[in-house]
Design an enzyme around this catalytic site. Structure first.
Site, PDB file in Angstrom:
ATOM      1  N   GLU A  91       0.824 -45.973   7.537  1.00  0.00           N
ATOM      2  CA  GLU A  91       2.271 -46.124   7.512  1.00  0.00           C
ATOM      3  C   GLU A  91       2.680 -47.580   7.559  1.00  0.00           C
ATOM      4  OE1 GLU A  91       2.624 -43.434  11.189  1.00  0.00           O
ATOM      5  OE2 GLU A  91       3.970 -45.070  11.669  1.00  0.00           O
ATOM      6  N   CYS A 104       6.421 -54.331   8.071  1.00  0.00           N
ATOM      7  CA  CYS A 104       5.382 -54.193   9.097  1.00  0.00           C
ATOM      8  C   CYS A 104       4.260 -53.364   8.489  1.00  0.00           C
ATOM      9  CB  CYS A 104       5.974 -53.484  10.309  1.00  0.00           C
ATOM     10  SG  CYS A 104       4.748 -53.075  11.565  1.00  0.00           S
ATOM     11  N   CYS A 111      -7.220 -46.615  15.128  1.00  0.00           N
ATOM     12  CA  CYS A 111      -7.495 -47.799  15.941  1.00  0.00           C
ATOM     13  C   CYS A 111      -8.443 -47.405  17.061  1.00  0.00           C
ATOM     14  CB  CYS A 111      -6.180 -48.307  16.532  1.00  0.00           C
ATOM     15  SG  CYS A 111      -6.342 -49.810  17.516  1.00  0.00           S
ATOM     16  N   CYS A 115      -5.058 -48.352  23.683  1.00  0.00           N
ATOM     17  CA  CYS A 115      -3.904 -48.652  24.541  1.00  0.00           C
ATOM     18  C   CYS A 115      -3.210 -47.339  24.925  1.00  0.00           C
ATOM     19  CB  CYS A 115      -2.920 -49.587  23.834  1.00  0.00           C
ATOM     20  SG  CYS A 115      -3.651 -51.184  23.470  1.00  0.00           S
ATOM     21  N   CYS A 118       0.107 -45.906  23.105  1.00  0.00           N
ATOM     22  CA  CYS A 118       0.195 -46.056  21.647  1.00  0.00           C
ATOM     23  C   CYS A 118      -0.328 -44.824  20.917  1.00  0.00           C
ATOM     24  CB  CYS A 118      -0.594 -47.294  21.237  1.00  0.00           C
ATOM     25  SG  CYS A 118      -0.559 -47.582  19.457  1.00  0.00           S
ATOM     26  N   CYS A 332       4.458 -46.948  16.521  1.00  0.00           N
ATOM     27  CA  CYS A 332       3.218 -47.053  15.755  1.00  0.00           C
ATOM     28  C   CYS A 332       2.477 -45.734  15.691  1.00  0.00           C
ATOM     29  CB  CYS A 332       2.263 -48.044  16.408  1.00  0.00           C
ATOM     30  SG  CYS A 332       2.992 -49.613  16.731  1.00  0.00           S
TER      31      CYS A 332
HETATM   32  N1  SAH Z   1      -3.198 -53.859  17.650  1.00  0.00           N
HETATM   33  C1  SAH Z   1      -2.156 -54.839  17.610  1.00  0.00           C
HETATM   34  C2  SAH Z   1      -0.998 -54.511  16.693  1.00  0.00           C
HETATM   35  C3  SAH Z   1      -0.454 -53.122  16.634  1.00  0.00           C
HETATM   36  S1  SAH Z   1       0.711 -52.566  17.789  1.00  0.00           S
HETATM   37  C4  SAH Z   1      -1.677 -55.136  19.007  1.00  0.00           C
HETATM   38  O1  SAH Z   1      -2.143 -54.525  19.955  1.00  0.00           O
HETATM   39  O2  SAH Z   1      -0.869 -56.034  19.173  1.00  0.00           O
HETATM   40  C5  SAH Z   1       2.133 -53.570  17.776  1.00  0.00           C
HETATM   41  C6  SAH Z   1       2.807 -53.666  19.140  1.00  0.00           C
HETATM   42  O3  SAH Z   1       3.446 -52.430  19.519  1.00  0.00           O
HETATM   43  C7  SAH Z   1       1.814 -53.958  20.252  1.00  0.00           C
HETATM   44  O4  SAH Z   1       2.369 -54.881  21.143  1.00  0.00           O
HETATM   45  C8  SAH Z   1       1.665 -52.601  20.914  1.00  0.00           C
HETATM   46  O5  SAH Z   1       1.158 -52.714  22.195  1.00  0.00           O
HETATM   47  C9  SAH Z   1       3.060 -52.066  20.814  1.00  0.00           C
HETATM   48  N2  SAH Z   1       3.193 -50.613  20.972  1.00  0.00           N
HETATM   49  C10 SAH Z   1       2.380 -49.639  20.535  1.00  0.00           C
HETATM   50  N3  SAH Z   1       2.849 -48.426  20.839  1.00  0.00           N
HETATM   51  C11 SAH Z   1       4.009 -48.627  21.491  1.00  0.00           C
HETATM   52  C12 SAH Z   1       4.976 -47.759  22.060  1.00  0.00           C
HETATM   53  N4  SAH Z   1       4.819 -46.437  22.046  1.00  0.00           N
HETATM   54  N5  SAH Z   1       6.047 -48.330  22.650  1.00  0.00           N
HETATM   55  C13 SAH Z   1       6.201 -49.677  22.673  1.00  0.00           C
HETATM   56  N6  SAH Z   1       5.334 -50.534  22.143  1.00  0.00           N
HETATM   57  C14 SAH Z   1       4.234 -50.026  21.562  1.00  0.00           C
END
Ligand code: SAH
Length: 346
Positions: A91, A104, A111, A115, A118, A332
């Site tokens: 996406e 974006c 991944c 985290c 996420c 994401c």
């Molecule tokens: N892997 C990279 C980029 C992808 S995520 C990274 O970790 O930075 C892009 C941003 O969105 C990251 O800061 C991630 O922690 C955040 N993110 C992911 N899921 C989220 C959610 N449900 N709510 C808020 N931020 C989120």
């Protein structure tokens, strides 16, 4: 087989020469792929059939197909779901701002960083994307919207520094004056903090912005939300950010997703101030976008403003991220996950 859309112009020239072709053919092909955004050889009217046949024999040509577009009724943000040649889904998001259009993109299918909040990581990593597949997301969106893309953020699904070589090639090609020629200053790469690759990237001395996903202001708090923190201590990550600034002169962006009752207290804000006080940085506060698989909740509005206030008092640059496209599976990996799940039950 090499992918033709993932080769830089000098690399493509070399390949053409190896095939016994003239150097200018490389320039023509490159222009079709990266300026005219051709979706296939059939569009390339000034390339001889014999050369096209050779290319088809020797290279793959990445393609992506639009499977779905959701448009936000609130702010016009569009979320695209694309299918890659092997059937995988990725996406990408298109956002319209007054200073230009921002895309974006995803850097991997899935991944493996894990985290906690996420959605992209729930099913693990499927594979990394080729430079051509990262470019394709931008090209397809340019064609679909009919508007030029001025900013690119690598903040979709995947960890870009877990796909380092392809990411670097992608950045070089995206900012190449023979291609879309997007200024490196308008490209942002977001990482969860893979320290050795942050340092490698710093040594490249590019002009892109590095965004670091922090989300916790102490080692313990960060590790609760981000398993990668068990591999790299928060202090190592901060040192790598300082190194990035020293090498490139580019101010670091910290992303801090506020999770209700988890990382949004006064103490968290104070620790954060101390952690970044001597760094030239900008902090982006992102109200967490809750996913149904976890029970994290968004911070109260009052706590978000209070958090921001605390940082401002210490003269730290801070903004609360405008939430775009919340009505369209904006977080994401949410859209891809929902559609993949439907696909496999059909
Ligand atoms: N892997 C990279 C980029 C992808 S995520 C990274 O970790 O930075 C892009 C941003 O969105 C990251 O800061 C991630 O922690 C955040 N993110 C992911 N899921 C989220 C959610 N449900 N709510 C808020 N931020 C989120």
């Amino acid at each position: 087989m090499k992918d033709i859309k993932s080769l830089t112009l000098p690399q493509l020239k070399e390949e053409m020469e190896a095939l016994g072709e003239k150097g200018f053919r490389a320039k023509q092909l490159y222009e079709w792929m990266h300026v005219k955004l051709a979706r296939g050889y059939e569009e390339m009217t000034n390339i001889p059939k014999s050369l096209i046949a050779k290319c088809q024999e020797n290279f793959t040509y990445t393609s992506i197909k639009e499977v779905m577009v959701q448009t936000s009724a609130i702010d016009g943000t569009r979320k695209f779901l694309f299918e890659l040649a092997d059937g995988n889904l990725v996406e990408s998001v298109w956002m319209k701002y007054h200073h230009g259009n921002s895309v974006c993109i995803s850097s991997q299918v899935g991944c493996r960083m894990g985290c906690r909040f996420c959605a992209s990581t729930l099913d693990g990593l499927e594979r990394s994307l080729l430079p051509g597949e990262m470019l394709d997301q931008i090209y397809a969106i340019t064609l679909a919207t009919g508007e030029r893309v001025s900013n690119v953020v690598v903040m979709g699904t995947g960890e870009p520094l877990d796909n380092y070589d392809n990411l670097l090639q992608f950045i070089k090609m995206l900012s190449d004056e023979n291609g879309l020629n997007i200024s490196q200053r308008n490209i942002t790469v977001s990482t969860c903090g893979i320290v050795e690759n942050m340092r490698r990237l710093a040594d490249e001395k590019l002009q892109i912005t590095l965004a670091l996903s922090l989300h916790g202001s102490t080692q313990e708090k960060r590790a609760e939300l981000m398993p990668i923190a068990n591999k790299y201590h928060i202090q190592e990550v901060i040192d790598a950010c300082r190194y990035y600034f020293e090498q490139t002169g580019r101010r670091i962006t910290f992303e801090y997703s506020l999770v209700g009752g988890v990382n949004d207290t006064n103490e968290d804000a104070e620790n954060l101030c101390r952690l970044v006080e001597d760094l030239n940085c900008h902090i982006n506060l992102i109200p967490v976008n809750p996913i149904k698989e976890r029970n994290y909740i968004e911070s109260e509005r009052r706590d978000i403003l209070n958090f921001q206030n605390k940082l401002e008092k210490k003269h730290i640059n801070v903004t609360i991220r405008r939430e775009m496209g919340r009505d369209i599976d904006g977080a994401c990996g949410q859209l891809r996950r929902r559609i993949s799940a439907n696909k496999s039950t059909n």
